[in-house]
Every structure is written in C-alpha cells, then in structure tokens.
Write a protein that holds these residues in place. Structure first.
Motif, PDB file in Angstrom:
ATOM      1  N   ALA A  90       0.825  -1.203   0.000  1.00  0.00           N
ATOM      2  CA  ALA A  90       0.000   0.000   0.000  1.00  0.00           C
ATOM      3  C   ALA A  90       0.863   1.260   0.000  1.00  0.00           C
ATOM      4  CB  ALA A  90      -0.937   0.001   1.199  1.00  0.00           C
ATOM      5  N   ILE A  91       1.977   1.228   0.719  1.00  0.00           N
ATOM      6  CA  ILE A  91       2.870   2.383   0.744  1.00  0.00           C
ATOM      7  C   ILE A  91       3.479   2.618  -0.631  1.00  0.00           C
ATOM      8  CG2 ILE A  91       5.043   3.267   1.682  1.00  0.00           C
ATOM      9  CD1 ILE A  91       4.278   1.759   4.313  1.00  0.00           C
ATOM     10  N   VAL A  92       3.947   1.548  -1.267  1.00  0.00           N
ATOM     11  CA  VAL A  92       4.519   1.689  -2.615  1.00  0.00           C
ATOM     12  C   VAL A  92       3.474   2.228  -3.583  1.00  0.00           C
ATOM     13  CG1 VAL A  92       5.431   0.401  -4.587  1.00  0.00           C
ATOM     14  CG2 VAL A  92       6.316  -0.034  -2.284  1.00  0.00           C
ATOM     15  N   ARG A  93       2.265   1.712  -3.507  1.00  0.00           N
ATOM     16  CA  ARG A  93       1.203   2.206  -4.385  1.00  0.00           C
ATOM     17  C   ARG A  93       0.895   3.679  -4.109  1.00  0.00           C
ATOM     18  NH1 ARG A  93      -1.394  -3.452  -3.691  1.00  0.00           N
ATOM     19  NH2 ARG A  93      -1.301  -4.316  -5.812  1.00  0.00           N
ATOM     20  N   ALA A  94       0.965   4.079  -2.846  1.00  0.00           N
ATOM     21  CA  ALA A  94       0.729   5.478  -2.513  1.00  0.00           C
ATOM     22  C   ALA A  94       1.820   6.376  -3.085  1.00  0.00           C
ATOM     23  CB  ALA A  94       0.639   5.654  -0.997  1.00  0.00           C
ATOM     24  N   MET A  95       3.064   5.918  -3.035  1.00  0.00           N
ATOM     25  CA  MET A  95       4.160   6.690  -3.620  1.00  0.00           C
ATOM     26  C   MET A  95       3.964   6.831  -5.131  1.00  0.00           C
ATOM     27  SD  MET A  95       7.284   4.901  -1.536  1.00  0.00           S
ATOM     28  CE  MET A  95       8.495   6.110  -1.094  1.00  0.00           C
TER      29      MET A  95
END
Length: 207
Positions: A90-95
């Motif tokens: 989820a963090i990678v997708r947010a970035m």
C-alpha cells in the motif's frame, strides 16, 4: 507485446522501465504527440481516449500506465515490483499514486498547452506542482527507502519516480531540496534496465 507510446512521454517511460526490470521483450510503435498522431483513427481504435501508452497483449489492449504496471506485476510476478507485505504494498502504491495522480497529470503536454492558451506560465505551473509532490515523496522515501524509493530493490515507486525526475529536470526544477529522492533516483538510474528505458535510447527519439 507491442507498446504504443511516445519516447518522451512519462507514462510510456514508466511502462518501459517496468517491462525492462521484468526482462520482458516487446515491440515499440511511436506516436508523435507533438503532431497529434495519437488522435489518428487507427490509434483511437486501440485506445479511444487517444493517450499513450497502450500495450497490445494476449489479454487485449491495455491502457492507463498504472493499470498496465499492475497487470505486468500480476501476469509476470518475477522479479516483483511490489513488496510482500500488504501494508508495504500500500505504501509503494501510494508513492506511485503521488506521481501518477497528483504530479504528472498537471504537467503533461495537453495541460501545459491549456495553461499557455490561458496566458499562464506553463513552466512555473509545472514546477510548482512537481515541487509540492516531491516534498511529500522526500519524506516518504526518507521514512521507507533503503537505497531505492522503498526498501532495497526497485518497485513500482521507482518506475514512476525516474520519469518524473526526468520531467523535473526538463522544467528546470531545483532538486537540491530533495536529497533522499535524488539518491533513490540515481540508484535506479544506474540499473542497466532503467538505462535502456531512457527516452534518448528509444527508436522514435529525436536525433
């Protein structure tokens, strides 16, 4: 696979990076956005939105680069471009979305043409939005990066980041305030796969 794009398009660039990181072979067809080739009848049959990239696959014609990258990750899971843990994914997708949703759409060619048509300073407009997004990404990379934008290997975040830095450099954005972001970018740029995806290395690039 056949990738329809434009050599300097950030969305096509991020797609090339993902394809190269996964070691996938494909053909390229260039559509010069400056002359409106993406609005030809032939291309509109592939992508009715008239935007690049479009990727011809066994699953049909795919459009919108975030969807293409997610398809590549699902269809060709090795090497992975998303981490294993759901929270980390989820963090990678947010970035990636910080770039794909909040930065890039505001400095692509058609938006900048509209800004100029209204009498605005298109370069200042682009630089402002890039700066806002990069400030957020700098903090995220400082928190989650370990050489790359997230962790110690390239992810979808790097696929998005490298082209956006290329765009920022073209607009003359001061990148000194983003040391963590630039360190991650340079680490990614050093990879042979990322080097091969650079706009200047593409068959339709200006010579």
């Amino acid at each position: 696979m056949i990738l329809h794009g434009y050599w300097r398009s950030g969305t096509t660039y991020r797609t090339r990076i993902a394809l190269a990181l996964k070691g996938l072979s494909y053909e390229q067809v260039g559509h010069d956005l400056r002359t409106g080739e993406q609005r030809s009848a032939a291309f509109l049959t592939l992508n009715p939105q008239g935007l690049v990239p479009a990727l011809e696959t066994d699953d049909g014609v795919l459009t919108q680069s975030p969807a293409i990258l997610e398809w590549l990750e699902e269809r060709y899971p090795e090497p992975p471009l998303l981490p294993a843990a759901p929270g980390d994914r989820a963090i990678v997708r947010a970035m990636a979305a910080t770039i794909a949703c909040d930065i890039h759409p505001l400095n692509n060619m058609r938006v900048l043409k509209a800004v100029r048509a209204l009498g605005g300073d298109a370069d200042a407009w682009a630089a402002g939005w890039i700066g806002d997004g990069f400030a957020a990404l700098e903090a995220m990379i400082a928190r989650h990066g370990a050489g790359f934008a997230f962790g110690d290997r390239p992810t979808l975040a790097d696929c998005h980041l490298v082209p956006q830095v290329y765009s920022a450099e073209r607009f003359g954005v001061d990148l000194a305030p983003y040391p963590q972001l630039m360190a991650a970018t340079e680490r990614a740029r050093a990879l042979p796969a990322v080097q091969a995806a650079h706009p200047d290395e593409q068959p339709d690039a200006d010579r």
